[in-house]
Scaffold this active site. Structure first.
Site, PDB file in Angstrom:
ATOM      1  N   GLY A   9       0.935  -1.207  -0.109  1.00 24.06           N
ATOM      2  CA  GLY A   9      -0.127  -0.089   0.017  1.00 24.06           C
ATOM      3  C   GLY A   9       0.804   1.217  -0.126  1.00 24.06           C
ATOM      4  O   GLY A   9       0.539   2.131   0.403  1.00 24.06           O
ATOM      5  N   GLY A  12      -0.204   5.013  -1.105  1.00 22.72           N
ATOM      6  CA  GLY A  12      -1.181   5.838  -0.310  1.00 22.72           C
ATOM      7  C   GLY A  12      -0.673   6.905   0.387  1.00 22.72           C
ATOM      8  O   GLY A  12       0.589   7.218   0.452  1.00 22.72           O
ATOM      9  N   GLN A  13      -1.490   7.666   1.348  1.00 21.42           N
ATOM     10  CA  GLN A  13      -1.267   8.772   1.991  1.00 21.42           C
ATOM     11  C   GLN A  13      -0.060   8.654   3.085  1.00 21.42           C
ATOM     12  O   GLN A  13       0.986   9.150   3.046  1.00 21.42           O
ATOM     13  CB  GLN A  13      -2.452   9.086   2.860  1.00 21.42           C
ATOM     14  CG  GLN A  13      -2.306  10.762   3.395  1.00 21.42           C
ATOM     15  CD  GLN A  13      -3.266  10.791   4.562  1.00 21.42           C
ATOM     16  OE1 GLN A  13      -3.912   9.920   4.986  1.00 21.42           O
ATOM     17  NE2 GLN A  13      -3.562  12.171   4.588  1.00 21.42           N
ATOM     18  N   ILE A  36      -1.038  -2.040  -5.449  1.00 21.55           N
ATOM     19  CA  ILE A  36      -1.739  -2.438  -6.707  1.00 21.55           C
ATOM     20  C   ILE A  36      -1.522  -1.556  -7.994  1.00 21.55           C
ATOM     21  O   ILE A  36      -1.873  -1.983  -8.885  1.00 21.55           O
ATOM     22  CB  ILE A  36      -3.208  -2.853  -6.188  1.00 21.55           C
ATOM     23  CG1 ILE A  36      -4.062  -3.658  -7.093  1.00 21.55           C
ATOM     24  CG2 ILE A  36      -3.837  -1.506  -5.976  1.00 21.55           C
ATOM     25  CD1 ILE A  36      -5.305  -3.987  -6.629  1.00 21.55           C
ATOM     26  N   TYR A 142     -15.689   0.369   7.755  1.00 22.27           N
ATOM     27  CA  TYR A 142     -14.270   0.546   7.982  1.00 22.27           C
ATOM     28  C   TYR A 142     -13.849   0.319   9.429  1.00 22.27           C
ATOM     29  O   TYR A 142     -12.858  -0.180  10.050  1.00 22.27           O
ATOM     30  CB  TYR A 142     -13.935   2.108   7.577  1.00 22.27           C
ATOM     31  CG  TYR A 142     -12.628   2.573   8.085  1.00 22.27           C
ATOM     32  CD1 TYR A 142     -11.427   1.926   7.110  1.00 22.27           C
ATOM     33  CD2 TYR A 142     -12.479   3.693   8.740  1.00 22.27           C
ATOM     34  CE1 TYR A 142     -10.172   2.395   7.548  1.00 22.27           C
ATOM     35  CE2 TYR A 142     -10.935   4.043   8.971  1.00 22.27           C
ATOM     36  CZ  TYR A 142      -9.997   3.422   8.380  1.00 22.27           C
ATOM     37  OH  TYR A 142      -8.737   3.999   8.597  1.00 22.27           O
ATOM     38  N   LYS A 146     -11.643  -2.381  11.411  1.00 22.93           N
ATOM     39  CA  LYS A 146     -10.268  -1.987  11.972  1.00 22.93           C
ATOM     40  C   LYS A 146     -10.455  -2.690  13.451  1.00 22.93           C
ATOM     41  O   LYS A 146      -9.504  -3.307  14.025  1.00 22.93           O
ATOM     42  CB  LYS A 146     -10.468  -0.555  12.196  1.00 22.93           C
ATOM     43  CG  LYS A 146      -9.951   0.338  10.918  1.00 22.93           C
ATOM     44  CD  LYS A 146      -8.465  -0.265  10.660  1.00 22.93           C
ATOM     45  CE  LYS A 146      -8.069   0.623   9.286  1.00 22.93           C
ATOM     46  NZ  LYS A 146      -6.728  -0.067   8.868  1.00 22.93           N
TER      47      LYS A 146
END
Ligand code: AKB
Length: 313
Positions: A9, A12-13, A36, A142, A146
């Site tokens: 990942g 991402g941010q 990805i 989400y 988590k």
């Protein structure tokens, strides 16, 4: 090949910033960025692998190729997008984690990092100074992915000895990378709009307080947690991380000190408001402070100052 750090990942941010920081410390060639999507930005130049965490064979290939000493799993769908694609969010957020934990157990990966979030709390959790241990009844996909993920992390630690470490990140604010699909994204977008257009329409109401954190602090917390001796990590689900709590109105006031003409307005009925209303306003992170010495550096004025300086460049 061995001794590599794998960041999944990576585009991402958080991944963009974490890969950069890890490469500065460990050398570019020792940090494998995996995502990805292909890397979009030149500063992520360095070893890169395409990986889809939903594909068992792709993860197997990468563990077999590198036998990583540390794995950071950051690929996930965030809160707002997750509400649009609930089952997809659950599948990605859960399967990705379980696949990685399974390979970490099989390959005896020395350390794994996985991010949880303030979203793991829910409407019946205490909203101010939310403690580490309390009622947790998240009502977003989400959020409960988590919470379930935290349970899986603790389970793999207890049952299979996987040294997995985790933080409940607040909303993260940085200038190098853009967030995507989160409820706290307003706190990054506002800076770009303030500089480009001098105004911003916030999708959260003026008085919606949420825990937030400057990216430099988030990266430091992550590296510090991963560097801590294993016996200091007493919590194997996920550590609360407080950051700074502020509302859109308070953030706008701080930005106005630098851009006097800046104007903020507030939209009505955005679905992200309901999500924000179910989350803590502020968090207690005394366990992180006591167990592995966590200390925050950036308060609101320092964060705004640094964001604007860097974005102007
Ligand atoms: C989101 O808004 O979904 C994320 C988070 C708080 O985990 N930034």
């Amino acid at each position: 090949m061995s001794g590599k750090i794998l960041v999944i990942g990576a585009n991402g941010q958080i991944g963009t910033e974490l890969v950069r920081a890890l490469r500065q410390i460990n050398g570019v060639s020792n940090v494998i960025a995996a995502d990805i999507h292909n890397p979009a930005q030149p500063h992520t130049a360095g070893p890169f692998e395409h990986v889809n965490v939903m594909q068992d064979t792709e993860l197997h290939y990468i563990f077999e190729k590198y036998h990583p000493t540390q794995v950071y799993l950051l690929a996930a769908m965030l809160s707002a997008t997750g509400e649009q694609f609930p089952k997809k969010a659950w599948d990605l957020n859960m399967q990705g984690l379980i696949h990685v934990l399974d390979y970490a157990a099989a390959y005896k990966t020395p350390k794994v990092f996985w991010p949880s979030s303030i979203a793991a709390f829910g409407p019946n959790s205490p909203r101010d100074n939310t403690p580490q241990y309390c009622i947790m009844d998240p009502n977003t996909v989400y959020g409960f992915s988590k919470l379930a993920g935290e349970r899986w992390c603790e389970y793999y630690f207890n049952k299979y000895g996987v040294d997995v470490r985790s933080l409940r990140y607040p909303g993260l604010i940085g200038w190098r990378s853009a967030p995507g699909g989160g409820t706290t994204d307003y706190a990054v977008n506002i800076f770009h709009e303030a500089l480009q257009n001098g105004k911003y329409e916030s999708f959260l109401s003026a008085d919606t307080a949420l825990p937030m954190m400057y990216m430099d602090d988030a990266i430091n917390a992550t590296l510090q947690l991963m560097d801590a001796p294993a016996d200091k990590i007493k919590i194997r689900s996920s550590y609360n991380l407080a950051g700074i709590s502020f509302t859109p109105a308070q953030l706008a006031t701080e930005i106005k000190k630098h851009i006097p003409g800046f104007e903020i307005s507030y939209s009505q009925n955005d679905p992200r408001q309901l999500i924000a209303d179910s989350w803590p306003r502020s968090i207690d992170d005394s366990y992180a402070q006591n167990d592995w010495g966590w200390k925050l550096q950036y308060d609101l004025p320092a964060m705004v100052d640094d964001m604007l300086i860097n974005l102007k460049k």
